[in-house]
Scaffold this motif. Structure first.
Motif, mmCIF file in Angstrom:
data_model
loop_
_atom_site.group_PDB
_atom_site.id
_atom_site.type_symbol
_atom_site.label_atom_id
_atom_site.label_comp_id
_atom_site.label_asym_id
_atom_site.label_seq_id
_atom_site.Cartn_x
_atom_site.Cartn_y
_atom_site.Cartn_z
ATOM 1 N N LEU A 136 33.882 49.042 -8.981
ATOM 2 C CA LEU A 136 33.019 50.139 -9.398
ATOM 3 C C LEU A 136 33.408 50.488 -10.831
ATOM 4 O O LEU A 136 34.573 50.777 -11.104
ATOM 5 C CB LEU A 136 33.226 51.352 -8.487
ATOM 6 C CG LEU A 136 32.660 52.682 -8.978
ATOM 7 C CD1 LEU A 136 31.131 52.625 -9.014
ATOM 8 C CD2 LEU A 136 33.117 53.830 -8.078
ATOM 9 N N ILE A 182 37.316 51.062 -10.495
ATOM 10 C CA ILE A 182 37.913 51.000 -9.170
ATOM 11 C C ILE A 182 37.732 49.582 -8.639
ATOM 12 O O ILE A 182 36.660 48.988 -8.781
ATOM 13 C CB ILE A 182 37.231 51.985 -8.205
ATOM 14 C CG1 ILE A 182 37.306 53.425 -8.725
ATOM 15 C CG2 ILE A 182 37.823 51.868 -6.808
ATOM 16 C CD1 ILE A 182 38.694 53.958 -8.879
ATOM 17 N N SER A 211 38.529 47.578 -4.860
ATOM 18 C CA SER A 211 38.970 47.896 -3.500
ATOM 19 C C SER A 211 38.534 46.819 -2.518
ATOM 20 O O SER A 211 37.393 46.351 -2.572
ATOM 21 C CB SER A 211 38.381 49.243 -3.060
ATOM 22 O OG SER A 211 38.710 49.522 -1.714
ATOM 23 N N ILE A 220 33.945 51.204 0.886
ATOM 24 C CA ILE A 220 33.753 52.475 0.206
ATOM 25 C C ILE A 220 32.584 53.209 0.867
ATOM 26 O O ILE A 220 31.458 52.716 0.893
ATOM 27 C CB ILE A 220 33.482 52.276 -1.296
ATOM 28 C CG1 ILE A 220 34.657 51.531 -1.950
ATOM 29 C CG2 ILE A 220 33.243 53.611 -1.984
ATOM 30 C CD1 ILE A 220 35.986 52.234 -1.857
ATOM 31 N N TRP A 261 31.145 57.693 -3.236
ATOM 32 C CA TRP A 261 31.870 57.908 -4.487
ATOM 33 C C TRP A 261 31.037 58.801 -5.391
ATOM 34 O O TRP A 261 29.812 58.875 -5.268
ATOM 35 C CB TRP A 261 32.208 56.591 -5.198
ATOM 36 C CG TRP A 261 31.011 55.867 -5.764
ATOM 37 C CD1 TRP A 261 30.210 54.972 -5.111
ATOM 38 C CD2 TRP A 261 30.488 55.989 -7.087
ATOM 39 N NE1 TRP A 261 29.219 54.521 -5.943
ATOM 40 C CE2 TRP A 261 29.357 55.131 -7.163
ATOM 41 C CE3 TRP A 261 30.848 56.725 -8.210
ATOM 42 C CZ2 TRP A 261 28.601 55.003 -8.321
ATOM 43 C CZ3 TRP A 261 30.100 56.603 -9.369
ATOM 44 C CH2 TRP A 261 28.988 55.749 -9.415
ATOM 45 N N VAL A 295 36.855 60.026 -10.895
ATOM 46 C CA VAL A 295 36.078 59.318 -9.887
ATOM 47 C C VAL A 295 36.693 59.630 -8.527
ATOM 48 O O VAL A 295 37.883 59.379 -8.307
ATOM 49 C CB VAL A 295 36.082 57.796 -10.131
ATOM 50 C CG1 VAL A 295 35.173 57.103 -9.117
ATOM 51 C CG2 VAL A 295 35.649 57.473 -11.552
ATOM 52 N N THR A 308 36.616 58.695 -4.742
ATOM 53 C CA THR A 308 36.205 57.562 -3.921
ATOM 54 C C THR A 308 36.724 57.745 -2.505
ATOM 55 O O THR A 308 37.923 57.952 -2.314
ATOM 56 C CB THR A 308 36.769 56.246 -4.500
ATOM 57 O OG1 THR A 308 36.537 56.192 -5.900
ATOM 58 C CG2 THR A 308 36.131 55.046 -3.835
#
Length: 205
Positions: free
Chosen positions: A48, A65, A67, A71, A74, A91, A93
């Motif tokens: 992101l 981001i 990951s 998610i 966000w 941010v 998340t």
């Protein structure tokens, strides 16, 4: 950019191996591509990109981001700043981990553009988030800063790096935890940036 003045995303990627969640500051982009996209391909992790500045009609600078956790939600929030000073954001998340939602708050506080106000905003939000929650990033505040001391002194808050490495007088990058405890933590420093890359392994309390 490394201490040698070279921007090398292969070297950056080597700092970020075998991590479930990465919060990165000062990520640049242009109208054709951005560093988050490039690193996502190298790390084989979804990304992101949450820019906060625009240059030449495109989004050019902000947080990112990465990951391997799903998610759920966000949002990006621009922090207050003075005219003609750098913009900053945070941010928030929400990531799913073993039937739990972990709230990650990733930010980069500016050291001159109303930094105290920015840090107060993200600190207040972190303390109000449901547990488990993590505040991470370049807070541009050393251990003696009033906001950092306030976080350290709040019941139920733990700072991952301090737990393992003890006090470091000149540190300004932090990983604060609520509802989590540190298993291990350390520094990856191969000169890929002017800041060390900090990592932490945590578990739910």
């Amino acid at each position: 950019m490394g201490l040698d003045g070279v921007t090398d995303l292969d070297r950056t990627g080597r700092c970020l191996q075998q991590l479930d969640f990465v919060g990165m500051n000062e990520v640049h982009g242009d109208m054709f591509d951005n560093q988050a996209h490039v690193l996502s391909q190298k790390l084989k992790l979804p990304f992101l990109y949450a820019p906060v500045e625009r240059q030449w009609w495109h989004e050019s600078f902000g947080n990112a981001i990465f990951s391997d956790m799903p998610i759920e939600h966000w949002r990006r929030v621009v922090l207050p700043h003075r005219w003609f000073e750098p913009n900053r954001n945070y941010v928030l998340t929400d990531a799913r981990w073993h039937e739990r939602t972990i709230h990650f708050l990733t930010t980069h506080i500016d050291w001159k553009s109303g930094g105290a106000e920015q840090l107060a905003i993200v600190s207040d939000l972190f303390l109000k988030l449901p547990e488990p929650a993590i505040l991470m990033g370049d807070l541009n505040a050393p251990p003696g800063d009033a906001q950092i001391q306030r976080l350290h002194g709040t019941a139920g808050v733990e700072e991952a790096m301090s737990t393992i490495l003890g006090d470091q007088l000149h540190r300004i990058d932090w990983i604060f935890l609520r509802g989590l405890e540190t298993v291990d933590a350390g520094i990856v420093d191969i000169g890929a940036s002017d800041h060390p890359a900090y990592w932490a392994q945590v578990r739910v309390r």
